[in-house]
Design an enzyme around this catalytic site. Structure first.
Site, PDB file in Angstrom:
ATOM      1  N   GLU A  81     -29.835 -33.777  -7.242  1.00 13.56           N
ATOM      2  CA  GLU A  81     -30.655 -32.826  -6.480  1.00 13.56           C
ATOM      3  C   GLU A  81     -31.409 -31.898  -7.428  1.00 13.56           C
ATOM      4  O   GLU A  81     -31.134 -31.850  -8.621  1.00 13.56           O
ATOM      5  CB  GLU A  81     -29.784 -31.971  -5.544  1.00 13.56           C
ATOM      6  N   ASN A 121     -32.483 -27.249   3.345  1.00 10.01           N
ATOM      7  CA  ASN A 121     -33.227 -28.173   2.500  1.00 10.01           C
ATOM      8  C   ASN A 121     -34.730 -27.879   2.597  1.00 10.01           C
ATOM      9  O   ASN A 121     -35.172 -27.034   3.381  1.00 10.01           O
ATOM     10  CB  ASN A 121     -32.965 -29.627   2.900  1.00 10.01           C
ATOM     11  N   ASP A 129     -35.182 -34.105   3.430  1.00  8.14           N
ATOM     12  CA  ASP A 129     -34.326 -33.501   2.404  1.00  8.14           C
ATOM     13  C   ASP A 129     -35.190 -32.530   1.597  1.00  8.14           C
ATOM     14  O   ASP A 129     -35.918 -31.735   2.155  1.00  8.14           O
ATOM     15  CB  ASP A 129     -33.684 -34.584   1.541  1.00  8.14           C
TER      16      ASP A 129
END
Length: 302
Positions: free
Chosen positions: A16, A150, A200
Site C-alpha cells: 500500500e 481509502n 481502493d
C-alpha cells in the site's frame, strides 16, 4: 497496449501507499501486514526496508528527508530512516478498540489527512473515522461511520478532496478549503456498482483526473473531473491497491498490490506476476509532487 513491469525484489504481503520523494528520487511504500516500509531507487534497482512494530497503514514525507511520519496502528510515529528508529508522536485513537489507521496523505498545504478502519473487515463494522492533523499536533475529526478509509487524494486546482469508503462501492468528493482544511458539500463522484472490483487507493494527475485502484477488479481506472471513466488498464494481479506517480518527471505510474495479506487471499497472478508485486508503467500523463508535512526538527527525539 501498456507495458507493465514488476520492479520490487520481493512481493509484499499487503502492499500500500506508494509515495515518490522527488528530493531523493526514490519511491517508498508500505507492507501493512508485513509490518515494514520499503524504499526503491529505480535508477539502481536497490531496495531497502525498515521494520515497524505495528501495521503501517500509510505515511507522509516530512520536511526532513530522513524522517517519515507513519500512521501505525492507532497513532502517528516518526521513522528515522537512517537510524531505523521509531518514536511515538501523536495518538489518534485509543488502543484496543479493534481499529487501526489506514489510508492517508498530505493535503496541498501540508496537513496529514488520515483515516481509520476496523481491522477485521469480515466483521462489517463501520467504526472508522477521518482526521486532519496539523504540524503542531492539533487533531480535528472530519467524518465518522467509515468501513475502510481509502482513496484519499487532493485536486488543488478545483479545491477538492476525494475519498473512498471501500465497502460502500463509492468514491466521494468534497469541497476542500485550502486555508482551513474544512470539508463540505459531500457528494458521490464515482459509483463502482457496475464496475469490476472496489475502490481502493487513489491519486490525481496533472490534468486533474483521478486514478483509482480497482481492488479485486484486476485494473486501475482513470476518471475525469466530471466523473466519467475514460481509461481502464488491465492488471496481471487481482488486487491493485494504490497508484502514485513518480520518476524524474513524474511520468511513471507505480502501483502497489496486495499479496497474501488481508482477510481474503489473493488469486494467483497472471503472466508471471505475483500478488504483492510493486508494478510500474507509463500511462502517458504526469503526476503532481507530493506535499511535505512540516515536522519540526526538535518535535521528537528517537
Amino acid at each position: 497496449m501498456t507495458t507493465i513491469e514488476a520492479v520490487s525484489q520481493a512481493p509484499s504481503t499487503l502492499g500500500e501507499c506508494p509515495v515518490w520523494d522527488g528530493r531523493q528520487q526514490v519511491l517508498y511504500w508500505a507492507d501493512i501486514d508485513g509490518r515494514a516500509i520499503h524504499r526503491l531507487d529505480p535508477t539502481t534497482g536497490a531496495t531497502a526496508s525498515r521494520a515497524m512494530a505495528g501495521r503501517p497503514g500509510s505515511f507522509v514525507l516530512t520536511t526532513d528527508p530522513n524522517r517519515l511520519l507513519v500512521a501505525c496502528e492507532h497513532e502517528l510515529v516518526v521513522l528515522d530512516w537512517d537510524a531505523g528508529a521509531v518514536a511515538s508522536w501523536l495518538q489518534i485513537e485509543e488502543a484496543g478498540t479493534g481499529n487501526r489507521l489506514n489510508d492517508g496523505r498530505c493535503d496541498p498545504m501540508g496537513r496529514y489527512v488520515v483515516g481509520s478502519m476496523y481491522a477485521d473487515t469480515n466483521a462489517g463494522r463501520s467504526t472508522g473515522s477521518l482526521y486532519r492533523v496539523e504540524s503542531s499536533g492539533e487533531l480535528t475529526g472530519l467524518r465518522t461511520g467509515i468501513g475502510v478509509t481509502n482513496g484519499l487524494a487532493f485536486d488543488t486546482d478545483r479545491r477538492r478532496m476525494y475519498f473512498a469508503d471501500t465497502p460502500t462501492d463509492r468514491v466521494l468528493v468534497f469541497d476542500y478549503d485550502l486555508d482551513t482544511g474544512h470539508i463540505s458539500n459531500e457528494r458521490v463522484f464515482l459509483d463502482y456498482t457496475d464496475l469490476p472490483g472496489k475502490p481502493d487507493g487513489g491519486c490525481v494527475d496533472a490534468d486533474g483526473c483521478y486514478w483509482s485502484a480497482s481492488v479485486y477488479g484486476w485494473a486501475v481506472i482513470r476518471v475525469t473531473p466530471e466523473g466519467a471513466v475514460d481509461r481502464r488498464i488491465e492488471f496481471p494481479v487481482q488486487k491493485p491497491s494504490m497508484p502514485a506517480f513518480g520518476g524524474s518527471d513524474l511520468s511513471t505510474l507505480f502501483v502497489t498490490t496486495i499479496g497474501m495479506g488481508g482477510t481474503t487471499p489473493s488469486e494467483p497472478g497472471r503472466d508471471g506476476f505475483e500478488p504483492g508485486d510493486l508494478l510500474a508503467l507509463d500511462v502517458g500523463v504526469q503526476g503532481r509532487p507530493e506535499p511535505l508535512f512540516d515536522l519540526a526538527a526538535d518535535a521528537i527525539s528517537t
